[in-house]
Design a protein around this motif. Structure first.
Motif, PDB file in Angstrom:
ATOM      1  N   UNK A  15      25.550  41.658  50.513  1.00 38.25           N
ATOM      2  CA  UNK A  15      25.862  41.416  50.899  1.00 38.25           C
ATOM      3  C   UNK A  15      27.340  41.121  49.909  1.00 38.25           C
ATOM      4  N   UNK A  16      28.765  41.407  50.995  1.00 33.58           N
ATOM      5  CA  UNK A  16      30.340  41.083  50.355  1.00 33.58           C
ATOM      6  C   UNK A  16      30.343  40.431  50.106  1.00 33.58           C
ATOM      7  N   UNK A  17      30.853  39.698  49.092  1.00 34.03           N
ATOM      8  CA  UNK A  17      31.372  38.506  49.400  1.00 34.03           C
ATOM      9  C   UNK A  17      33.045  38.132  48.843  1.00 34.03           C
ATOM     10  N   UNK A  18      33.697  39.594  48.095  1.00 39.26           N
ATOM     11  CA  UNK A  18      34.982  39.311  48.422  1.00 39.26           C
ATOM     12  C   UNK A  18      35.535  40.559  48.252  1.00 39.26           C
ATOM     13  N   UNK A  19      36.629  41.515  49.190  1.00 38.58           N
ATOM     14  CA  UNK A  19      36.983  42.718  48.565  1.00 38.58           C
ATOM     15  C   UNK A  19      38.343  42.343  48.177  1.00 38.58           C
ATOM     16  N   UNK A  20      39.428  43.077  47.131  1.00 39.93           N
ATOM     17  CA  UNK A  20      40.570  42.862  47.446  1.00 39.93           C
ATOM     18  C   UNK A  20      40.917  44.733  46.896  1.00 39.93           C
ATOM     19  N   UNK A  21      41.881  45.569  47.830  1.00 37.20           N
ATOM     20  CA  UNK A  21      42.423  46.872  47.332  1.00 37.20           C
ATOM     21  C   UNK A  21      43.534  46.929  46.461  1.00 37.20           C
ATOM     22  N   UNK A  22      43.868  45.469  45.428  1.00 38.50           N
ATOM     23  CA  UNK A  22      45.158  45.784  44.493  1.00 38.50           C
ATOM     24  C   UNK A  22      45.138  43.900  43.899  1.00 38.50           C
ATOM     25  N   UNK A  23      44.302  44.191  42.652  1.00 38.48           N
ATOM     26  CA  UNK A  23      43.695  42.854  42.292  1.00 38.48           C
ATOM     27  C   UNK A  23      43.881  43.350  40.646  1.00 38.48           C
ATOM     28  N   UNK A  24      43.898  42.028  40.247  1.00 41.30           N
ATOM     29  CA  UNK A  24      44.754  42.192  38.562  1.00 41.30           C
ATOM     30  C   UNK A  24      43.276  42.226  37.979  1.00 41.30           C
ATOM     31  N   UNK A  25      42.624  43.314  37.742  1.00 36.04           N
ATOM     32  CA  UNK A  25      41.528  43.477  37.503  1.00 36.04           C
ATOM     33  C   UNK A  25      41.880  43.703  35.762  1.00 36.04           C
ATOM     34  N   UNK A  26      42.550  43.723  35.238  1.00 32.30           N
ATOM     35  CA  UNK A  26      42.465  43.361  33.241  1.00 32.30           C
ATOM     36  C   UNK A  26      42.946  41.881  33.026  1.00 32.30           C
ATOM     37  N   UNK A  27      43.892  41.507  33.925  1.00 28.96           N
ATOM     38  CA  UNK A  27      43.411  39.717  34.255  1.00 28.96           C
ATOM     39  C   UNK A  27      42.585  39.357  33.708  1.00 28.96           C
ATOM     40  N   UNK A  28      41.586  39.749  35.716  1.00 29.88           N
ATOM     41  CA  UNK A  28      40.512  39.392  35.240  1.00 29.88           C
ATOM     42  C   UNK A  28      39.415  39.552  33.551  1.00 29.88           C
ATOM     43  N   UNK A  29      39.522  40.371  33.382  1.00 31.53           N
ATOM     44  CA  UNK A  29      38.689  40.420  32.146  1.00 31.53           C
ATOM     45  C   UNK A  29      39.002  39.899  31.348  1.00 31.53           C
ATOM     46  N   UNK A  30      40.281  39.914  31.142  1.00 31.94           N
ATOM     47  CA  UNK A  30      40.407  39.078  29.727  1.00 31.94           C
ATOM     48  C   UNK A  30      40.128  37.503  30.006  1.00 31.94           C
ATOM     49  N   UNK A  31      40.766  36.932  31.417  1.00 27.26           N
ATOM     50  CA  UNK A  31      39.976  35.769  31.853  1.00 27.26           C
ATOM     51  C   UNK A  31      38.564  35.469  32.051  1.00 27.26           C
TER      52      UNK A  31
END
Length: 114
Positions: A15-31
């Motif tokens: 089940x796909x909950x959410x998908x974004x092609x250009x997401x701030x992944x480093x900012x998410x990891x830090x948060x």
């Protein structure tokens, strides 16, 4: 951290909950790392400079467990997860971002652990 975007897919099994092609992944990891280390941890609502909306990724505690959802997919919510699953998933994501940064020649401690 701004400008280090990548594809983000949040799924639960097939089940796909959410998908974004250009997401701030480093900012998410830090948060997520800050949230995991917070002794007074409440719900997690990703608040990014890249989005006007708060909650592109949310981890909220419900009566039967933690729920994963996104403000961008309001009709899609995960099944309840126990804390061990949430913590493990967050740590796995953070580790993957650290690995990816190292492969790009960037220091994760400068971007995630500061």
């Amino acid at each position: 951290m701004v400008g280090l975007d990548a594809e983000l897919t949040v799924s639960e099994g097939p089940a796909l909950l959410y998908r974004e092609l250009a997401f701030p992944v480093v900012e998410l990891a830090r948060s997520l790392l800050l949230w995991l280390n917070d002794a007074n941890r409440g719900d997690f609502m990703f608040d990014s400079m890249s989005f006007e909306e708060v909650g592109a990724v949310s981890l909220t505690r419900g009566s039967s467990g933690w729920l994963v959802e996104s403000v961008f997919s309001p009709d899609v919510v995960s099944n309840p997860l126990d804390w061990a699953e949430v913590e493990s998933g967050c740590k796995e994501f953070i580790s993957q971002i650290e690995f990816d940064l190292l492969s790009l020649g960037l220091d994760p401690s400068e971007l995630i652990h500061r």
